[in-house]
Motif scaffolding. Structure first.
Motif, mmCIF file in Angstrom:
data_model
loop_
_atom_site.group_PDB
_atom_site.id
_atom_site.type_symbol
_atom_site.label_atom_id
_atom_site.label_comp_id
_atom_site.label_asym_id
_atom_site.label_seq_id
_atom_site.Cartn_x
_atom_site.Cartn_y
_atom_site.Cartn_z
ATOM 1 N N ALA A 1 28.150 -7.647 19.400
ATOM 2 C CA ALA A 1 28.056 -9.028 20.088
ATOM 3 C C ALA A 1 26.992 -9.771 19.473
ATOM 4 O O ALA A 1 26.906 -10.913 19.432
ATOM 5 N N GLY A 2 25.653 -9.180 19.142
ATOM 6 C CA GLY A 2 24.844 -9.766 18.539
ATOM 7 C C GLY A 2 25.113 -10.335 17.206
ATOM 8 O O GLY A 2 24.824 -11.546 16.707
ATOM 9 N N ILE A 3 25.731 -9.729 16.369
ATOM 10 C CA ILE A 3 26.027 -10.207 14.942
ATOM 11 C C ILE A 3 27.204 -11.469 15.095
ATOM 12 O O ILE A 3 27.007 -12.364 14.570
ATOM 13 N N THR A 4 28.201 -11.293 15.924
ATOM 14 C CA THR A 4 29.107 -12.301 16.667
ATOM 15 C C THR A 4 28.262 -13.682 16.610
ATOM 16 O O THR A 4 28.524 -14.639 16.292
ATOM 17 N N ALA A 5 27.156 -13.522 17.792
ATOM 18 C CA ALA A 5 26.363 -14.490 18.068
ATOM 19 C C ALA A 5 25.802 -15.309 17.130
ATOM 20 O O ALA A 5 25.625 -16.528 17.007
ATOM 21 N N VAL A 32 19.045 -18.827 8.845
ATOM 22 C CA VAL A 32 19.114 -17.152 8.665
ATOM 23 C C VAL A 32 18.235 -16.509 9.740
ATOM 24 O O VAL A 32 18.623 -15.807 10.458
ATOM 25 N N ASP A 33 16.886 -17.011 9.748
ATOM 26 C CA ASP A 33 15.954 -16.349 10.616
ATOM 27 C C ASP A 33 16.216 -16.473 12.180
ATOM 28 O O ASP A 33 16.235 -15.560 12.810
ATOM 29 N N ASP A 34 16.721 -17.820 12.567
ATOM 30 C CA ASP A 34 16.930 -18.126 13.700
ATOM 31 C C ASP A 34 18.341 -17.206 14.186
ATOM 32 O O ASP A 34 18.287 -16.640 15.510
ATOM 33 N N ALA A 35 19.317 -17.062 13.423
ATOM 34 C CA ALA A 35 20.327 -16.152 13.593
ATOM 35 C C ALA A 35 20.090 -14.779 13.660
ATOM 36 O O ALA A 35 20.345 -14.121 14.596
ATOM 37 N N LEU A 36 19.372 -14.097 12.863
ATOM 38 C CA LEU A 36 18.616 -12.695 12.913
ATOM 39 C C LEU A 36 18.055 -12.340 14.256
ATOM 40 O O LEU A 36 18.149 -11.422 14.786
ATOM 41 N N ALA A 37 17.486 -13.279 14.907
ATOM 42 C CA ALA A 37 16.747 -13.291 16.083
ATOM 43 C C ALA A 37 17.583 -12.888 17.026
ATOM 44 O O ALA A 37 17.218 -12.442 18.354
ATOM 45 N N LEU A 38 18.818 -13.278 17.054
ATOM 46 C CA LEU A 38 19.835 -12.944 18.219
ATOM 47 C C LEU A 38 20.681 -11.536 18.020
ATOM 48 O O LEU A 38 21.600 -11.217 18.839
ATOM 49 N N ILE A 39 20.366 -10.926 17.216
ATOM 50 C CA ILE A 39 20.803 -9.633 16.825
ATOM 51 C C ILE A 39 19.793 -8.406 17.319
ATOM 52 O O ILE A 39 18.906 -8.360 16.970
ATOM 53 N N GLY A 40 20.537 -7.417 18.062
ATOM 54 C CA GLY A 40 19.748 -6.331 18.413
ATOM 55 C C GLY A 40 19.938 -5.079 17.209
ATOM 56 O O GLY A 40 20.925 -4.960 16.741
ATOM 57 N N GLY A 41 18.910 -4.462 16.768
ATOM 58 C CA GLY A 41 19.157 -3.398 15.884
ATOM 59 C C GLY A 41 19.633 -3.815 14.547
ATOM 60 O O GLY A 41 20.381 -3.405 13.962
ATOM 61 N N ALA A 42 18.944 -5.081 14.174
ATOM 62 C CA ALA A 42 19.580 -5.525 12.924
ATOM 63 C C ALA A 42 19.717 -4.798 11.738
ATOM 64 O O ALA A 42 18.869 -3.897 11.372
ATOM 65 N N ALA A 43 20.702 -4.726 11.047
ATOM 66 C CA ALA A 43 21.246 -3.723 9.887
ATOM 67 C C ALA A 43 20.642 -4.610 8.686
ATOM 68 O O ALA A 43 20.593 -5.698 8.436
#
Length: 279
Positions: A252-256, A268-279
């Motif tokens: 769900a986070g990577i989709t968001a 990219v930084d703002d998008a990364l902030a939407l992901i939990g447990g970023a890979a």
């Protein structure tokens, strides 16, 4: 008339689309099933995440289309089966399309159908199979106003391996994308080029046909988002990602994050902030 269905695929404000491909089980490769072992749960998770579309096979499409309400993602229906990914490869190689695919797509209320155009070194007969399939599907798709997404895949053999993998050579991708356009594609789903700054040449080869970019194998989140930004900046109309979403620890986070980049031109930084447990 295909425009009517495409209006349900592309976002009205951005003019772009995120399609999550979950049709891997059709290709008879155990390794492709990671992250989608429980398809009912996978589809439920993706519906909740809310991409523009989900790409499914005729056997799994009812999992999406049985969900009530008007806001669920659109259905892109996979219409062919191939055996080109095995290691070792099977013989003979084949690419077979569903004979009544367009009627099935209409009954399932799909927004588009997807078919491969495979270019395999040493096996021109497989591309010939694909062309025959495309021409048959094109006739029926035009009759029913069903958008035809052609997926030109330039493949190569990897050293020490029996199966085929993606060849990111720009000239080869451009040539096959151009053939897809010549065959009457309404949409083209194409691989990224090895040199991502070449992608404008792929867009040029497609002409006025919208190009959605394939995701391929898993990469880290920053690389994925930066690559997405790069192809959008060069004229891509969206993305079709599978394993980078469904095998992610936070689908769900990577989709968001991807939706933010695709539709809002988020950094990219703002998008990364939407992901939990970023890979």
């Amino acid at each position: 008339m295909s425009t009517y269905r495409l209006n349900r695929l592309f976002n009205a404000q951005s003019g772009r689309a995120l399609d999550v491909a979950v049709d891997h089980g059709a290709f008879h490769e155990h390794g492709f099933l990671a992250g989608i072992e429980d398809m009912a749960q996978t589809v439920s998770t993706l519906v909740e995440a809310g991409p523009d579309a989900i790409q499914l096979t005729l056997g799994q499409a009812p999992l999406l289309q049985s969900v009530p309400g008007k806001q669920k993602p659109g259905l892109v229906l996979r219409t062919d089966i191939a055996n080109v990914y095995g290691d070792p490869l099977e013989s003979p190689l084949h690419s077979i399309h569903v004979p009544d695919a367009i009627e099935v797509a209409v009954r399932l209320d799909a927004v588009a159908v997807c078919v491969n155009l495979l270019d395999l070194p040493g096996h021109p007969e497989v591309r010939a199979d694909c062309i025959r399939s495309i021409l048959a599907l094109r006739t029926e798709a035009a009759r029913y106003g069903m958008p035809l997404m052609i997926e030109p895949l330039v493949m190569q053999t990897a050293a020490g391996k029996g199966g085929y993998g993606v060849d990111g050579d720009t000239a080869k991708i451009v040539t096959l994308v151009r053939q897809a356009r010549e065959l009457g594609a309404d949409l083209i789903k194409a691989d990224p080029t090895d040199d991502i700054e070449d992608y404008h040449r792929v867009i040029q080869a497609a002409g006025d046909t919208p190009v959605l970019v394939r995701g391929g194998g898993r990469v880290d989140d920053r690389t994925l988002l930066e690559r997405t930004q790069a192809v959008l900046a060069q004229g891509a109309r969206g993305i079709v990602y599978g394993r980078n979403v469904i095998q992610h620890p936070d689908p769900a986070g990577i989709t968001a994050a991807l939706m933010a980049v695709v539709h809002e031109d988020a950094s990219v930084d703002d998008a990364l902030a939407l992901i939990g447990g970023a890979a």
